[in-house]
Design a protein around this motif. Structure first.
Motif, PDB file in Angstrom:
ATOM      1  N   LEU A   1       0.817  -1.213   0.000  1.00  0.00           N
ATOM      2  CA  LEU A   1       0.000   0.000   0.000  1.00  0.00           C
ATOM      3  C   LEU A   1       0.853   1.267   0.000  1.00  0.00           C
ATOM      4  CD1 LEU A   1      -2.734  -1.111   2.556  1.00  0.00           C
ATOM      5  CD2 LEU A   1      -2.999  -0.854   0.079  1.00  0.00           C
ATOM      6  N   GLY A   2       2.092   1.152   0.466  1.00  0.00           N
ATOM      7  CA  GLY A   2       3.034   2.264   0.387  1.00  0.00           C
ATOM      8  C   GLY A   2       2.928   3.254   1.530  1.00  0.00           C
ATOM      9  N   GLU A   3       3.873   4.194   1.544  1.00  0.00           N
ATOM     10  CA  GLU A   3       3.917   5.215   2.587  1.00  0.00           C
ATOM     11  C   GLU A   3       3.029   6.397   2.225  1.00  0.00           C
ATOM     12  OE1 GLU A   3       7.930   6.290   3.420  1.00  0.00           O
ATOM     13  OE2 GLU A   3       8.505   4.261   4.013  1.00  0.00           O
ATOM     14  N   PRO A   4       2.568   7.142   3.214  1.00  0.00           N
ATOM     15  CA  PRO A   4       2.692   6.856   4.644  1.00  0.00           C
ATOM     16  C   PRO A   4       1.890   5.617   5.027  1.00  0.00           C
ATOM     17  CG  PRO A   4       1.170   8.677   4.301  1.00  0.00           C
ATOM     18  CD  PRO A   4       1.786   8.388   2.958  1.00  0.00           C
ATOM     19  N   TRP A   5       2.419   4.825   5.985  1.00  0.00           N
ATOM     20  CA  TRP A   5       1.779   3.582   6.356  1.00  0.00           C
ATOM     21  C   TRP A   5       0.339   3.820   6.795  1.00  0.00           C
ATOM     22  CZ3 TRP A   5       5.038   1.108   3.926  1.00  0.00           C
ATOM     23  CH2 TRP A   5       6.396   1.063   4.204  1.00  0.00           C
ATOM     24  N   ILE A   6      -0.553   3.029   6.245  1.00  0.00           N
ATOM     25  CA  ILE A   6      -1.977   3.222   6.551  1.00  0.00           C
ATOM     26  C   ILE A   6      -2.515   2.167   7.501  1.00  0.00           C
ATOM     27  CG2 ILE A   6      -2.906   1.848   4.634  1.00  0.00           C
ATOM     28  CD1 ILE A   6      -4.935   4.122   4.220  1.00  0.00           C
ATOM     29  N   ILE A   7      -1.761   1.092   7.694  1.00  0.00           N
ATOM     30  CA  ILE A   7      -2.162   0.057   8.652  1.00  0.00           C
ATOM     31  C   ILE A   7      -1.372   0.261   9.933  1.00  0.00           C
ATOM     32  CG2 ILE A   7      -2.306  -2.405   9.145  1.00  0.00           C
ATOM     33  CD1 ILE A   7      -2.510  -2.917   6.168  1.00  0.00           C
ATOM     34  N   ALA A   8      -2.075   0.627  10.980  1.00  0.00           N
ATOM     35  CA  ALA A   8      -1.431   0.880  12.271  1.00  0.00           C
ATOM     36  C   ALA A   8      -1.442  -0.380  13.126  1.00  0.00           C
ATOM     37  CB  ALA A   8      -2.152   2.008  13.007  1.00  0.00           C
ATOM     38  N   THR A   9      -0.376  -0.563  13.891  1.00  0.00           N
ATOM     39  CA  THR A   9      -0.290  -1.685  14.828  1.00  0.00           C
ATOM     40  C   THR A   9      -0.541  -1.183  16.233  1.00  0.00           C
ATOM     41  OG1 THR A   9       1.356  -2.825  13.459  1.00  0.00           O
ATOM     42  CG2 THR A   9       1.200  -3.492  15.755  1.00  0.00           C
ATOM     43  N   GLU A  10      -1.527  -1.763  16.905  1.00  0.00           N
ATOM     44  CA  GLU A  10      -1.779  -1.464  18.310  1.00  0.00           C
ATOM     45  C   GLU A  10      -1.103  -2.575  19.109  1.00  0.00           C
ATOM     46  OE1 GLU A  10      -3.217   1.183  19.418  1.00  0.00           O
ATOM     47  OE2 GLU A  10      -3.881   1.985  17.479  1.00  0.00           O
ATOM     48  N   GLN A  11       0.026  -2.275  19.713  1.00  0.00           N
ATOM     49  CA  GLN A  11       0.832  -3.291  20.367  1.00  0.00           C
ATOM     50  C   GLN A  11       0.015  -4.109  21.373  1.00  0.00           C
ATOM     51  OE1 GLN A  11       3.825  -4.208  19.595  1.00  0.00           O
ATOM     52  NE2 GLN A  11       4.125  -2.602  18.069  1.00  0.00           N
ATOM     53  N   GLY A  12       0.103  -5.426  21.198  1.00  0.00           N
ATOM     54  CA  GLY A  12      -0.592  -6.335  22.096  1.00  0.00           C
ATOM     55  C   GLY A  12      -2.080  -6.426  21.863  1.00  0.00           C
ATOM     56  N   VAL A  13      -2.601  -5.672  20.884  1.00  0.00           N
ATOM     57  CA  VAL A  13      -4.052  -5.674  20.636  1.00  0.00           C
ATOM     58  C   VAL A  13      -4.380  -6.163  19.235  1.00  0.00           C
ATOM     59  CG1 VAL A  13      -6.151  -4.286  20.624  1.00  0.00           C
ATOM     60  CG2 VAL A  13      -4.314  -3.769  22.249  1.00  0.00           C
ATOM     61  N   GLY A  14      -3.799  -5.502  18.216  1.00  0.00           N
ATOM     62  CA  GLY A  14      -4.078  -5.913  16.846  1.00  0.00           C
ATOM     63  C   GLY A  14      -3.738  -4.840  15.838  1.00  0.00           C
ATOM     64  N   TYR A  15      -4.519  -4.772  14.772  1.00  0.00           N
ATOM     65  CA  TYR A  15      -4.251  -3.863  13.661  1.00  0.00           C
ATOM     66  C   TYR A  15      -5.519  -3.088  13.308  1.00  0.00           C
ATOM     67  CZ  TYR A  15      -0.447  -7.249  13.161  1.00  0.00           C
ATOM     68  OH  TYR A  15       0.631  -8.088  13.403  1.00  0.00           O
ATOM     69  N   ARG A  16      -5.307  -1.923  12.705  1.00  0.00           N
ATOM     70  CA  ARG A  16      -6.434  -1.114  12.264  1.00  0.00           C
ATOM     71  C   ARG A  16      -6.018  -0.241  11.088  1.00  0.00           C
ATOM     72  NH1 ARG A  16      -5.838   4.185  13.927  1.00  0.00           N
ATOM     73  NH2 ARG A  16      -4.269   4.540  15.562  1.00  0.00           N
ATOM     74  N   ILE A  17      -6.997   0.213  10.345  1.00  0.00           N
ATOM     75  CA  ILE A  17      -6.761   1.214   9.307  1.00  0.00           C
ATOM     76  C   ILE A  17      -6.689   2.562   9.992  1.00  0.00           C
ATOM     77  CG2 ILE A  17      -7.662   2.346   7.258  1.00  0.00           C
ATOM     78  CD1 ILE A  17      -6.734  -0.457   6.684  1.00  0.00           C
ATOM     79  N   ASP A  18      -5.602   3.266   9.795  1.00  0.00           N
ATOM     80  CA  ASP A  18      -5.411   4.568  10.426  1.00  0.00           C
ATOM     81  C   ASP A  18      -6.185   5.611   9.629  1.00  0.00           C
ATOM     82  OD1 ASP A  18      -4.593   6.862  11.652  1.00  0.00           O
ATOM     83  OD2 ASP A  18      -2.463   6.330  11.688  1.00  0.00           O
ATOM     84  N   THR A  19      -7.270   6.092  10.179  1.00  0.00           N
ATOM     85  CA  THR A  19      -8.111   7.053   9.485  1.00  0.00           C
ATOM     86  C   THR A  19      -7.752   8.494   9.815  1.00  0.00           C
ATOM     87  OG1 THR A  19      -9.743   6.955  11.271  1.00  0.00           O
ATOM     88  CG2 THR A  19     -10.035   5.431   9.430  1.00  0.00           C
ATOM     89  N   GLY A  20      -6.773   8.683  10.711  1.00  0.00           N
ATOM     90  CA  GLY A  20      -6.394  10.034  11.110  1.00  0.00           C
ATOM     91  C   GLY A  20      -5.384  10.664  10.172  1.00  0.00           C
ATOM     92  N   ALA A  21      -5.073  11.931  10.450  1.00  0.00           N
ATOM     93  CA  ALA A  21      -4.120  12.667   9.610  1.00  0.00           C
ATOM     94  C   ALA A  21      -2.686  12.367   9.986  1.00  0.00           C
ATOM     95  CB  ALA A  21      -4.375  14.164   9.736  1.00  0.00           C
ATOM     96  N   ASP A  22      -2.513  11.617  11.109  1.00  0.00           N
ATOM     97  CA  ASP A  22      -1.153  11.396  11.588  1.00  0.00           C
ATOM     98  C   ASP A  22      -0.642  10.006  11.256  1.00  0.00           C
ATOM     99  OD1 ASP A  22      -2.966  10.131  13.171  1.00  0.00           O
ATOM    100  OD2 ASP A  22      -1.903  10.515  15.067  1.00  0.00           O
ATOM    101  N   ARG A  23      -1.037   9.478  10.102  1.00  0.00           N
ATOM    102  CA  ARG A  23      -0.582   8.160   9.716  1.00  0.00           C
ATOM    103  C   ARG A  23       0.920   8.181   9.533  1.00  0.00           C
ATOM    104  NH1 ARG A  23      -5.128   8.581   6.348  1.00  0.00           N
ATOM    105  NH2 ARG A  23      -3.834   9.049   4.546  1.00  0.00           N
ATOM    106  N   GLY A  24       1.554   7.082   9.967  1.00  0.00           N
ATOM    107  CA  GLY A  24       2.968   6.980   9.748  1.00  0.00           C
ATOM    108  C   GLY A  24       3.619   6.026  10.707  1.00  0.00           C
TER     109      GLY A  24
END
Length: 224
Positions: free
Chosen positions: A201-224
């Motif tokens: 999908l390329g940068e800025p990274w759009i899939i965020a990792t929530e440590q110890g919880v899982g993954y999500r699509i980062d819908t905010g302006a601070d993706r990275g």
């Protein structure tokens, strides 16, 4: 999408599983009614594909139990009987669709996707979130207008994440929704697939990792 296929002919069952896998649809197989009921009790499925004539509780009995449970799980009946009366009885039991053997795998896939679309009628067929455009029926992904080529498994994982609308999806749930029952629960497949998907999908990274919880699509302006 994850489906349960209840089919007692091993060669046909495996052919269906293999064909669906090529369409990014995970399929668990049950060769008899008892196994089907056990799988239904422990797994979350999007659709149940039921052969009516199977050992143990019949496909009709399983359909009745699904309907009685109130789960709303869509049912697609498979049968060698093509008479109108047979089809009518299947629908009366609560089946949402009916496919007569022999059938083309492509038709099964189209019917499954139609049932899934009906099941999630409040979800638009094409999802758009955080610059992503995901078409689950054409299996196409665009990011900010740029086409992104994904493997089938990467697409399946992305579809689950996108459908969560920014919510966190655990690795266990991704494994359940995008892989079949044969997946090793301690495998690194989810982490590896998400990492590869993120790079595609390329940068800025759009899939965020929530440590110890899982993954999500980062819908905010601070993706990275």
């Amino acid at each position: 999408m994850r489906v349960l296929v209840v089919e007692d002919e091993p060669l046909m069952a495996e052919a269906i599983r293999t064909g669906l896998r090529l369409e990014a649809i995970a399929a668990d197989i049950a060769g008899d009614g008892d196994t089907a009921l056990e799988l239904l009790s422990v797994n979350a499925y999007d659709i149940a594909v039921l052969d009516r004539d199977i050992p143990g509780p019949s496909g009709d009995e399983i359909a009745e139990r699904i309907v009685a449970s109130g789960s709303g799980l869509p049912i697609l009946m498979l049968t060698a009987a093509s008479r109108l009366d047979d089809k009518a009885s299947g629908f009366e039991l609560g089946a949402d669709d009916y496919l007569t053997k022999p059938f083309a795998l492509r038709e099964l896939v189209l019917r499954l996707r139609a049932l899934d679309r009906r099941r999630a009628h409040n979800r638009p067929p094409v999802r758009e979130i955080a610059g992503l455009r995901v078409d689950p029926f054409r299996r196409e992904v665009y990011r900010d207008g740029r086409y992104v080529a994904l493997t089938r498994k990467q697409f399946a994982v992305l579809e689950v994440l996108v459908n969560a609308d920014g919510g966190v999806i655990s690795a266990e749930e991704l494994l359940e929704r995008a892989w079949d029952e044969n997946a090793d629960p301690v495998t690194n497949a989810v982490r590896i697939t998400v990492s590869a998907l993120r790079k595609r999908l390329g940068e800025p990274w759009i899939i965020a990792t929530e440590q110890g919880v899982g993954y999500r699509i980062d819908t905010g302006a601070d993706r990275g």
